[in-house]
Design a protein around this motif. Structure first.
Motif, short mmCIF file in Angstrom:
data_model
loop_
_atom_site.label_atom_id
_atom_site.label_comp_id
_atom_site.label_asym_id
_atom_site.label_seq_id
_atom_site.Cartn_x
_atom_site.Cartn_y
_atom_site.Cartn_z
N UNK A 1 0.85 -1.18 0.00
CA UNK A 1 0.00 0.00 0.00
C UNK A 1 0.89 1.23 0.00
N UNK A 2 0.47 2.25 -0.72
CA UNK A 2 1.23 3.51 -0.74
C UNK A 2 0.25 4.67 -0.70
N UNK A 3 0.70 5.78 -0.17
CA UNK A 3 -0.12 6.98 -0.06
C UNK A 3 0.48 8.07 -0.94
N UNK A 4 -0.36 8.62 -1.80
CA UNK A 4 0.07 9.76 -2.60
C UNK A 4 0.11 10.98 -1.68
N UNK A 5 1.04 11.86 -1.92
CA UNK A 5 1.11 13.06 -1.09
C UNK A 5 0.87 14.29 -1.96
N UNK A 6 0.29 15.29 -1.34
CA UNK A 6 0.09 16.58 -1.99
C UNK A 6 1.00 17.57 -1.27
N UNK A 7 1.77 18.30 -2.05
CA UNK A 7 2.72 19.25 -1.47
C UNK A 7 2.16 20.67 -1.56
N UNK A 8 2.20 21.36 -0.44
CA UNK A 8 1.74 22.74 -0.37
C UNK A 8 2.92 23.62 0.03
N UNK A 9 3.09 24.69 -0.68
CA UNK A 9 4.13 25.65 -0.33
C UNK A 9 3.47 26.87 0.28
N UNK A 10 3.93 27.20 1.45
CA UNK A 10 3.39 28.34 2.19
C UNK A 10 4.00 29.62 1.64
N UNK A 11 3.15 30.57 1.33
CA UNK A 11 3.63 31.84 0.78
C UNK A 11 4.59 32.54 1.72
N UNK A 12 5.72 32.95 1.19
CA UNK A 12 6.72 33.66 1.99
C UNK A 12 7.65 32.76 2.77
N UNK A 13 7.39 31.45 2.81
CA UNK A 13 8.26 30.51 3.53
C UNK A 13 8.96 29.62 2.51
N UNK A 14 10.19 29.97 2.17
CA UNK A 14 10.94 29.21 1.17
C UNK A 14 11.76 28.08 1.80
N UNK A 15 11.74 27.96 3.11
CA UNK A 15 12.59 26.99 3.80
C UNK A 15 11.95 25.60 3.92
N UNK A 16 10.64 25.48 3.76
CA UNK A 16 10.01 24.18 3.92
C UNK A 16 8.75 24.07 3.08
N UNK A 17 8.29 22.85 2.95
CA UNK A 17 7.02 22.58 2.28
C UNK A 17 6.18 21.66 3.17
N UNK A 18 4.88 21.72 2.99
CA UNK A 18 3.97 20.92 3.80
C UNK A 18 3.44 19.77 2.94
N UNK A 19 3.47 18.55 3.50
CA UNK A 19 2.97 17.37 2.79
C UNK A 19 1.66 16.92 3.43
N UNK A 20 0.65 16.73 2.61
CA UNK A 20 -0.64 16.22 3.07
C UNK A 20 -0.87 14.83 2.47
N UNK A 21 -1.47 13.96 3.27
CA UNK A 21 -1.78 12.61 2.79
C UNK A 21 -2.93 12.67 1.79
N UNK A 22 -2.75 11.96 0.68
CA UNK A 22 -3.77 11.89 -0.35
C UNK A 22 -4.39 10.51 -0.40
N UNK A 23 -4.70 10.05 -1.61
CA UNK A 23 -5.33 8.74 -1.79
C UNK A 23 -4.34 7.61 -1.53
N UNK A 24 -4.88 6.50 -1.05
CA UNK A 24 -4.08 5.30 -0.85
C UNK A 24 -4.25 4.40 -2.07
#
Length: 150
Positions: free
Chosen positions: A37-60
């Motif tokens: 089983x694997x989970x797709x991830x969605x990456x969100x970049x926060x405006x003004x924050x170039x140091x990190x990105x946020x990963x959200x769990x998507x469909x399995x």
């Protein structure tokens, strides 16, 4: 009832058609792959924050289960495969049981839901104690859960 000659097999496979009594597969296989089983991830970049990105769990997503070199007590896998042509929703649920070295003690159980047969392949035909040999079977499934047996 005599014990079937499954001594070379370390996995029990049991599949049951939803809404019917009895197992469509009660066999042993020497190789089981695709319990994945694997989970797709969605990456969100926060405006003004170039140091990190946020990963959200998507469909399995789930792989297809492949059973190789097995013995079953009947033609249930073949019948189920044929039934899917007329009843597209002939889904099964089942379990793959991993056995210890003594081939009796159950160690881990993988529970599958929403199973559909994808492929069934017969081996070279030989008469073996009235059991039906399966060279390879592939099964698509919707979910998998793991249970350790204590």
């Amino acid at each position: 009832m005599t014990t079937p000659p499954f001594t070379a097999f370390n996995f029990k496979v049991r599949l049951e058609l939803e809404g019917q009594e009895g197992l469509i597969c009660d066999g042993a296989f020497s190789e089981v792959t695709g319990l994945e089983a694997s989970v797709e991830t969605e990456t969100i970049r926060e405006g003004g924050n170039n140091a990190r990105q946020i990963h959200l769990a998507g469909q399995t997503a789930y792989s297809e289960l492949t059973l190789k070199r097995g013995m079953t007590r009947g033609l249930g896998l073949w019948t189920w495969f044929r039934t899917v042509h007329s009843q597209r929703d002939a889904r099964a649920f089942g379990e793959i049981v991993m056995l210890s070295a003594d081939r009796e003690t159950e160690l881990v159980r993988f529970k599958l839901t929403g199973c559909l047969p994808v492929k069934v392949k017969a081996p070279t035909l030989n008469a073996v104690d009235g059991l039906i040999a399966i060279e390879e079977a592939q099964v698509a499934f919707e979910t998998v859960d793991v249970e350790e047996i204590v």
